[in-house]
Design an enzyme around this catalytic site. Structure first.
Site, mmCIF file in Angstrom:
data_model
loop_
_atom_site.group_PDB
_atom_site.id
_atom_site.type_symbol
_atom_site.label_atom_id
_atom_site.label_comp_id
_atom_site.label_asym_id
_atom_site.label_seq_id
_atom_site.Cartn_x
_atom_site.Cartn_y
_atom_site.Cartn_z
ATOM 1 N N ASN A 15 -6.586 -11.960 1.063
ATOM 2 C CA ASN A 15 -7.270 -12.262 -0.186
ATOM 3 C C ASN A 15 -6.258 -12.238 -1.323
ATOM 4 O OD1 ASN A 15 -9.913 -12.469 0.771
ATOM 5 N ND2 ASN A 15 -10.284 -10.291 0.569
ATOM 6 N N HIS A 16 -6.615 -12.875 -2.422
ATOM 7 C CA HIS A 16 -5.843 -12.785 -3.648
ATOM 8 C C HIS A 16 -6.037 -11.416 -4.254
ATOM 9 C CE1 HIS A 16 -3.781 -16.169 -5.139
ATOM 10 N NE2 HIS A 16 -4.813 -16.993 -5.227
#
Ligand code: C5P
Length: 220
Positions: A30-31
């Protein structure tokens, strides 16, 4: 002398993304820079708490006085957190945990077939919800969740708060904050909402973390 409202309190924070391997060279993530969680760990230590930070893969220095444990996958983060959580007064989940992982991680690199054969299909398995699991403990720490929503912020964040069974959720206000140094937060509990920074606008993540810790110390 600075006041230490969290002296004698134990506080656990998760931060950063998780990384779910597909094979030795690829994975799903994920970011998340981890900056908000690291700022919270720092602010809590400044406030006198005994802080443990469970971090996914990030490029950040450990704040002074903070115990840090590095993990890679959601399952590892879950296991680390659940082994520590029963002794904590507060749990703050800022990590962007991957909701799913590849059901199997291949031992060797997946190779492209010669002659343009079909792309692989990766079967996924669901990861545990770490925050919900901590909230379900018999005598849970005070649990704080984070929410990043793209629409109906308040409604979705509060629904998440109730679904996970936690007293407080913090929603990121405004556009995506990934990697930025500033942010604005909306605190939602059963009684209502409060915006940080108190003065409006945006503030750097460390000032926000300090305001959040001050708010939190009044709730314990
Ligand atoms: O459900 P959602 O991922 O939007 O919830 C976000 C909140 O739940 C964050 O506080 C995040 O750290 C936590 N979370 C978790 N374990 C998961 C998914 C989210 O602790 N598997």
């Amino acid at each position: 002398l600075a006041p230490k409202p969290l002296r004698g309190r134990r506080l656990l924070v998760t931060a950063g993304p998780t990384f779910e391997p597909i094979d030795p060279v690829r994975g799903i993530t994920n970011h998340s820079s981890g900056k908000m969680g690291f700022a919270i760990a720092r602010a809590a230590a400044e406030a006198g708490a005994e802080v443990t930070l469970v971090a996914g893969p990030v490029q950040l220095a450990t704040p002074r006085g903070v115990q840090r444990l590095d993990v890679q996958t959601a399952q590892q983060m879950h296991d680390a957190v659940l082994s520590l959580a029963p002794r904590q007064d507060v749990f703050i989940a800022t990590a962007a945990v991957a909701d799913w992982r590849p059901a199997q991680s291949h031992e060797h690199k997946l190779k492209k077939a010669e002659g343009g054969a079909t792309a692989p299909v990766i079967a996924m398995a669901e990861n545990p919800d770490i925050l919900a699991a901590v909230a379900r403990l018999p005598d849970p720490p005070f649990c704080v969740g984070f929410a990043a929503e793209s629409e109906k912020l308040e409604e979705h964040a509060d629904a998440k708060r109730r679904r996970k069974g936690i007293p407080l959720i913090v929603a990121n206000l405004g556009p995506a904050t990934f990697g930025r140094d500033d942010n604005a937060l909306l605190l939602i509990d059963e009684r209502g909402r409060r915006e940080l920074p108190e003065a409006g606008g945006r503030a750097d993540k460390l000032s926000l973390a300090r305001e959040l810790i001050r708010d939190l110390s009044t709730r314990l």
